[in-house]
Structure formats: C-alpha cells, structure tokens
Write an enzyme that holds these catalytic residues in place. Structure first.
Site, PDB file in Angstrom:
ATOM      1  N   MET A 124       0.821  -1.215   0.000  1.00 44.35           N
ATOM      2  CA  MET A 124       0.000   0.000   0.000  1.00 44.35           C
ATOM      3  C   MET A 124       0.859   1.271   0.000  1.00 44.35           C
ATOM      4  O   MET A 124       0.338   2.358   0.196  1.00 44.35           O
ATOM      5  CB  MET A 124      -0.889   0.009   1.244  1.00 44.35           C
ATOM      6  CG  MET A 124      -1.762  -1.221   1.385  1.00 44.35           C
ATOM      7  SD  MET A 124      -3.393  -0.954   0.729  1.00 44.35           S
ATOM      8  CE  MET A 124      -4.098  -2.583   0.822  1.00 44.35           C
ATOM      9  N   HIS A 154      12.708  -9.426   4.028  1.00 39.76           N
ATOM     10  CA  HIS A 154      11.774  -9.047   5.092  1.00 39.76           C
ATOM     11  C   HIS A 154      12.255  -9.613   6.425  1.00 39.76           C
ATOM     12  O   HIS A 154      13.100 -10.517   6.455  1.00 39.76           O
ATOM     13  CB  HIS A 154      10.370  -9.586   4.804  1.00 39.76           C
ATOM     14  CG  HIS A 154       9.624  -8.809   3.768  1.00 39.76           C
ATOM     15  ND1 HIS A 154       9.775  -9.036   2.418  1.00 39.76           N
ATOM     16  CD2 HIS A 154       8.723  -7.788   3.879  1.00 39.76           C
ATOM     17  CE1 HIS A 154       8.994  -8.204   1.739  1.00 39.76           C
ATOM     18  NE2 HIS A 154       8.349  -7.433   2.598  1.00 39.76           N
ATOM     19  N   LYS A 158       7.944 -13.046   8.810  1.00 33.92           N
ATOM     20  CA  LYS A 158       7.073 -13.096   7.622  1.00 33.92           C
ATOM     21  C   LYS A 158       6.843 -14.548   7.205  1.00 33.92           C
ATOM     22  O   LYS A 158       7.790 -15.331   7.142  1.00 33.92           O
ATOM     23  CB  LYS A 158       7.688 -12.290   6.465  1.00 33.92           C
ATOM     24  CG  LYS A 158       6.757 -12.212   5.266  1.00 33.92           C
ATOM     25  CD  LYS A 158       7.165 -11.113   4.296  1.00 33.92           C
ATOM     26  CE  LYS A 158       6.246 -11.079   3.093  1.00 33.92           C
ATOM     27  NZ  LYS A 158       4.850 -10.758   3.417  1.00 33.92           N
TER      28      LYS A 158
HETATM   29  P1  NAD Z   1       1.276 -10.126  12.169  1.00 34.11           P
HETATM   30  O1  NAD Z   1       1.551 -11.584  12.310  1.00 34.11           O
HETATM   31  O2  NAD Z   1       2.043  -9.169  13.014  1.00 34.11           O
HETATM   32  O3  NAD Z   1      -0.285  -9.856  12.458  1.00 34.11           O
HETATM   33  C1  NAD Z   1      -1.306 -10.674  11.951  1.00 34.11           C
HETATM   34  C2  NAD Z   1      -2.595 -10.372  12.677  1.00 34.11           C
HETATM   35  O4  NAD Z   1      -3.623 -11.202  12.134  1.00 34.11           O
HETATM   36  C3  NAD Z   1      -2.532 -10.697  14.189  1.00 34.11           C
HETATM   37  O5  NAD Z   1      -3.314  -9.730  14.877  1.00 34.11           O
HETATM   38  C4  NAD Z   1      -3.186 -12.075  14.261  1.00 34.11           C
HETATM   39  O6  NAD Z   1      -3.785 -12.321  15.531  1.00 34.11           O
HETATM   40  C5  NAD Z   1      -4.240 -11.943  13.161  1.00 34.11           C
HETATM   41  N1  NAD Z   1      -4.639 -13.260  12.638  1.00 34.11           N
HETATM   42  C6  NAD Z   1      -3.850 -14.284  12.274  1.00 34.11           C
HETATM   43  N2  NAD Z   1      -4.585 -15.331  11.875  1.00 34.11           N
HETATM   44  C7  NAD Z   1      -5.866 -14.960  12.003  1.00 34.11           C
HETATM   45  C8  NAD Z   1      -7.098 -15.604  11.766  1.00 34.11           C
HETATM   46  N3  NAD Z   1      -7.145 -16.859  11.298  1.00 34.11           N
HETATM   47  N4  NAD Z   1      -8.243 -14.910  12.008  1.00 34.11           N
HETATM   48  C9  NAD Z   1      -8.189 -13.640  12.435  1.00 34.11           C
HETATM   49  N5  NAD Z   1      -7.045 -12.967  12.693  1.00 34.11           N
HETATM   50  C10 NAD Z   1      -5.904 -13.629  12.469  1.00 34.11           C
HETATM   51  O7  NAD Z   1       1.437  -9.796  10.623  1.00 34.11           O
HETATM   52  P2  NAD Z   1       1.695  -8.370   9.939  1.00 34.11           P
HETATM   53  O8  NAD Z   1       3.159  -8.131   9.801  1.00 34.11           O
HETATM   54  O9  NAD Z   1       0.827  -7.333  10.593  1.00 34.11           O
HETATM   55  O10 NAD Z   1       1.150  -8.682   8.464  1.00 34.11           O
HETATM   56  C11 NAD Z   1      -0.178  -9.109   8.247  1.00 34.11           C
HETATM   57  C12 NAD Z   1      -0.384  -9.348   6.762  1.00 34.11           C
HETATM   58  O11 NAD Z   1      -0.261  -8.107   6.052  1.00 34.11           O
HETATM   59  C13 NAD Z   1       0.639 -10.291   6.114  1.00 34.11           C
HETATM   60  O12 NAD Z   1      -0.029 -11.051   5.116  1.00 34.11           O
HETATM   61  C14 NAD Z   1       1.640  -9.339   5.472  1.00 34.11           C
HETATM   62  O13 NAD Z   1       2.324  -9.905   4.383  1.00 34.11           O
HETATM   63  C15 NAD Z   1       0.712  -8.253   5.016  1.00 34.11           C
HETATM   64  N6  NAD Z   1       1.325  -6.932   4.805  1.00 34.11           N
HETATM   65  C16 NAD Z   1       0.860  -6.216   3.748  1.00 34.11           C
HETATM   66  C17 NAD Z   1       1.310  -4.931   3.528  1.00 34.11           C
HETATM   67  C18 NAD Z   1       0.706  -4.102   2.415  1.00 34.11           C
HETATM   68  O14 NAD Z   1       1.125  -2.952   2.213  1.00 34.11           O
HETATM   69  N7  NAD Z   1      -0.287  -4.633   1.690  1.00 34.11           N
HETATM   70  C19 NAD Z   1       2.279  -4.376   4.377  1.00 34.11           C
HETATM   71  C20 NAD Z   1       2.740  -5.137   5.464  1.00 34.11           C
HETATM   72  C21 NAD Z   1       2.239  -6.421   5.670  1.00 34.11           C
END
Ligand code: NAD
Length: 267
Positions: A124, A154, A158
């Site tokens: 994003m 990363h 991740k």
């Molecule tokens: P993280 O592990 O720190 O957080 C994940 C969150 O999702 C936690 O709150 C966890 O409890 C929750 N979660 C996990 N499984 C779940 C389930 N089955 N039901 C409901 N909640 C659930 O991860 P993060 O670093 O915050 O990244 C999250 C996602 O976002 C990853 O897929 C990452 O690749 C992606 N991401 C995308 C961008 C972007 O710009 N699009 C940027 C950073 C991260």
C-alpha cells in the site's frame, strides 16, 4: 466520519493502522477484530497507546460489522476469506492488505468485488506503487536479452515467500514484455545447477531481523544491468496507504481497485 473496522488489530500492521486512525480526524474506529484465542480479546483497542476508546477487541465478526463503512484487513488469507464473506453479507467495503493468497482465493476476491467495493494490493506504499509502474516500463524497453530477477528481504516473522509485493513486481515485469507471469518461465535456483535459461523471471527471498520490506528488480543484460529498488523503513507508509484506500472507497459501491487507482497513477 468514516467508520473503520481493523482486522488483525494486535499484529504489526494492526498497531500501525490504529496509530493512523487515532491521528486522523476523518476516521473513527468502529470495531477491532482479532483471531479467536488471541490474548488481546476483550481488551480496549487503545490500551497499547494509553487510550480508552470504548472499542473492545473481539473475534465476533458479524456484530463488529454492523453500522461500519469499511474493514481494513492485514491478517492471513484464511481470515481474509472469512471477512470477505461477512463484508459481502453486511455490505461493508474492504481494504485487503494481506498477502499469500492462492489463485482460487484471488478469484473469490474478484467475484466479491462485483457486490462490494474492494481495494486489494500487496503493498500500500506510494513508493512501491510507483515502482510497479517503473518496472513495467523498464521491462517494456529492455525486452530482449535481459534477465529479470526480483530480490526481496523481510523480517524473520514473515510467513509467505516470495512476498506478495515481489510477485506483483514479477507480474509488472511480465506485463512489460506482454505476458502474464503465469506464462513466463520462472527461474528457481533451489536444487538447480547449471546455466540460467534465458528470458526467465527469477525470485530471490531473504529473511532476517526486523527488515520492514526491501525490494529490488534487476534487469541484467550483457555488459550492463538496471536495478530499481524500494526500501520501507516504517509500517506507517503501508498504514497511511491503507487508510487512504479506505477513504477512496467511500463513494465506490462495488468494483476491484488497486493502489494505482487510489493514488491516481496511470495504468
Ligand atoms: P502479524 O503476524 O504481526 O499480524 C497478523 C494479525 O492477524 C494478528 O493480529 C493475528 O492475531 C491476526 N490473525 C492471524 N490469523 C488470524 C485468523 N485466522 N483470524 C483472524 N485474525 C488472524 O502480521 P503483519 O506483519 O501485521 O502482516 C499481516 C499481513 O499483512 C501479512 O499477510 C503481510 O504480508 C501483510 N502486509 C501487507 C502490507 C501491504 O502494504 N499490503 C504491508 C505489510 C504487511
């Protein structure tokens, strides 16, 4: 005020999103979702910021969506699929930042967008959105005799690899040479010895420490190479982009959009 639901609120991105919502007068935290069994359930969503918001973290999706405008999802694909269905039923728009989806899951997102507005982007940030355009342009010009390699690094937590952003950059490179990534030969070095086949797109993944997200696309020819690089140093850049996407959806009852739509970049 746009009423926002944050899913994955106790995660790294959840934290950055809360920070973004708290500092934006146009946004109101409507609900905060986390996985069933999370130790954060029942706690006030503002607790880690020393705030009392009155919004308790819950795993109960349907009640959380009642009266909401948009759900911002940074979780795991299986959770996103659950939110996708619930948002369709409740007519709540969706910003999906989660990565690691299968082709079938991506198709489900495309189908849902016929009924509800969705921004779906593996990255994003403004910088990576620009990089996607630059890579497509570079591959269009350097379309013969150049090997393309997407390198990403990363943090060690991740779970998906290559990153969603790396795959998106691979798609942009493939589009530059008028192909779909699925039709390109992908160079995988694992267990492979010998020369690299010409005209392949390769992915190299590195994991370690607390790296927020580095991506480089190398276009390597004979006698020269071009390298296009983006480095994220804070998750705030992704959170700001996601919240901008949430506002963009306000007048979009349906349709599938990416960050190039949100930022008004040429496609
Ligand atoms: P993280 O592990 O720190 O957080 C994940 C969150 O999702 C936690 O709150 C966890 O409890 C929750 N979660 C996990 N499984 C779940 C389930 N089955 N039901 C409901 N909640 C659930 O991860 P993060 O670093 O915050 O990244 C999250 C996602 O976002 C990853 O897929 C990452 O690749 C992606 N991401 C995308 C961008 C972007 O710009 N699009 C940027 C950073 C991260």
């Amino acid at each position: 005020m746009l009423k926002v639901v944050i899913a994955g609120v106790s995660g790294r991105m959840g934290h950055a999103l809360l920070d973004g919502v708290f500092s934006d007068n146009g946004l109101q935290l409507h609900a905060a979702l986390d996985r069933a069994g999370s130790p954060m359930l029942g706690r006030d969503a503002g607790e880690q910021f020393g705030k009392v918001t009155g919004v308790k973290i819950t795993s109960d999706v349907a009640p959380a969506l009642q009266g909401a405008d948009v759900l911002v999802d940074f979780t795991r694909p299986e959770a996103s699929m659950q939110y996708l269905q619930a948002c369709q039923q409740a007519n709540v728009k969706l910003v999906i930042g989660t990565t690691g989806f299968s082709e079938a899951e991506k198709s489900a997102i495309t189908a849902a967008a016929r009924h509800v507005g969705i921004v779906f982007a593996p990255n994003m940030s403004v910088g990576v959105t620009l990089l996607i355009n630059l890579v497509e342009q570079a591959a269009r010009v350097l379309n013969e005799g150049y090997d393309i390699e997407v390198v990403e690094m990363h943090h060690r937590h991740k779970v998906d690899a290559p990153s969603g952003t790396a795959l998106r950059l691979g798609e942009a490179a493939a589009k530059g040479i008028d192909k779909a990534l699925k039709d390109c030969a992908v160079y995988a070095r694992e267990g492979v010895t010998g020369e690299r086949e010409a005209g392949t797109i390769g992915f190299a993944t590195m994991r370690g420490g607390d790296v927020v997200g580095d991506h480089t696309v190398v276009l390597a020819g004979v006698g020269e190479r071009v390298e296009l690089t983006h480095k994220a140093s804070s998750r705030a850049t992704f959170a700001q982009g996601a919240l901008r996407a949430a506002k963009f959806l306000a007048d979009k009852p349906s349709g599938l959009f990416d960050m190039r739509d949100v930022l008004g970049f040429a496609k």
